[in-house]
Design an enzyme around this catalytic site. Structure first.
Site, PDB file in Angstrom:
ATOM      1  CG  ASP A  73      -8.266  -0.503   3.820  1.00  0.00           C
ATOM      2  OD1 ASP A  73      -9.069  -1.269   3.255  1.00  0.00           O
ATOM      3  OD2 ASP A  73      -7.025  -0.614   3.728  1.00  0.00           O
ATOM      4  CE  LYS A 116      -3.924  -2.366   2.083  1.00  0.00           C
ATOM      5  NZ  LYS A 116      -4.942  -2.422   3.144  1.00  0.00           N
TER       6      LYS A 116
END
Ligand code: NDP
Length: 270
Positions: free
Chosen positions: A110, A76
């Site tokens: 998220d 990420k």
């Protein structure tokens, strides 16, 4: 489990999830369920990419006509570095999990996806949240929770320094705990990687209000050790499937600009 491709046998497709490992990912099944429900012709594949090769992988996929990519552990931060137009939340968290290959835009879904699931579970501010962990996913949750009006955030991490750094960077108003003290916590989130290992953290759920919610980010075929601890004193609990579906639904909407069939996506992974 869907087939895992590599950079050596990249197929023609529209969307992908990249990770290392990535074989466990339920994202292909979840996005295909959404495409089937809406009659969309897209293909979504899982691609194994080794650390250090994320930018190369994304450029190759872009040249092949891929529109968007989801990014899972441990890529990420590399994905964020690739993006030419990261959104401000992804930059602040230091991690992007959703990329638009055509525009170079990047998001962290998220964090808002997690807040979507809390709303679905009926949690309304004001409340006190205790987050266990200070790794990648804890960073997203702590940023999201601390941005929410009326939410008091406390963090415990095995390595205290890491929690202190995270709070300093992302949520200066949050408290760092010496031990995982759950007193008066309306929400307890397990963002440690103990979820599926069977390791039990030293948690006293009896110190939480009777309607407190125990939320483990991990998920498996059985409730996690953390969920079982909460259930043993009658607290309600949930696992990470809701978050997986919510972050995926937000990615779908960024890419396609139409509402995601959230219930279908959740059903595909449960
Ligand atoms: P990281 O590897 O980034 O962080 C791991 C965290 O767990 C650190 O805070 C680490 O503490 C802590 N930890 C590890 N072992 C122990 C232990 N024995 N006792 C106490 N603490 C421990 O992991 P992620 O943030 O990426 O993932 C965390 C969890 O969330 C995983 O279970 C993952 O599967 C799940 N997840 C679920 C998602 C979903 O969509 N449902 C999305 C993302 C993650 P320390 O700093 O001391 O090492």
């Amino acid at each position: 489990m869907s087939r895992v491709y590599t950079l050596d046998d990249l197929p023609m497709a529209d969307f992908a999830v990249i990770g290392d490992p990535v074989g466990h990912s339920k994202s292909p099944a979840m996005h295909h369920a959404a495409y089937d429900a809406l009659g969309l012709p897209y293909r979504y594949v899982a691609v194994h990419v080794a650390p250090g090769r994320v930018a190369e992988a994304l450029e190759r996929m872009r040249e092949m006509g891929y529109r968007g990519v989801n990014v899972t552990v441990p890529h990420k931060a590399e994905a964020l570095a690739w993006a030419s137009q990261p959104d401000s939340l992804a930059s602040r968290i230091g991690a992007a999990n959703t990329l638009d290959l055509r525009t170079g835009r990047a998001w962290n879904t998220d964090a808002p996806g997690f807040m979507d699931t809390l709303a679905d579970l009926g949690l309304r501010s004001p409340y006190r949240a205790v987050v266990l962990g200070a790794g990648g996913s804890a960073r997203a949750l702590v940023a999201a929770l601390s941005d929410e009006a009326g939410v008091e955030v406390a963090v415990w991490n095995r390595t205290r320094d890491r929690a202190e750094r995270m709070v300093q960077e992302l949520a200066p108003g949050a408290q760092v705990l010496d031990r995982p003290d759950l007193t008066d916590a309306d929400l307890v989130v397990n963002a440690t990687s103990t979820g599926l290992s069977g390791i039990e953290l030293d948690l006293d759920f009896a110190a939480t209000p009777p309607d407190a919610l125990a939320y483990d980010l991990a998920y498996g075929s059985e409730p996690t050790a953390f969920e079982r601890q909460a259930a043993s004193v009658g607290r309600r609990h949930t696992d990470g499937r809701g978050l997986l579906a919510a972050q995926g639904a937000r990615a779908f909407e960024h890419w396609l600009g139409i509402p995601a069939p959230k219930a279908v996506m959740l059903r595909a992974i449960t």
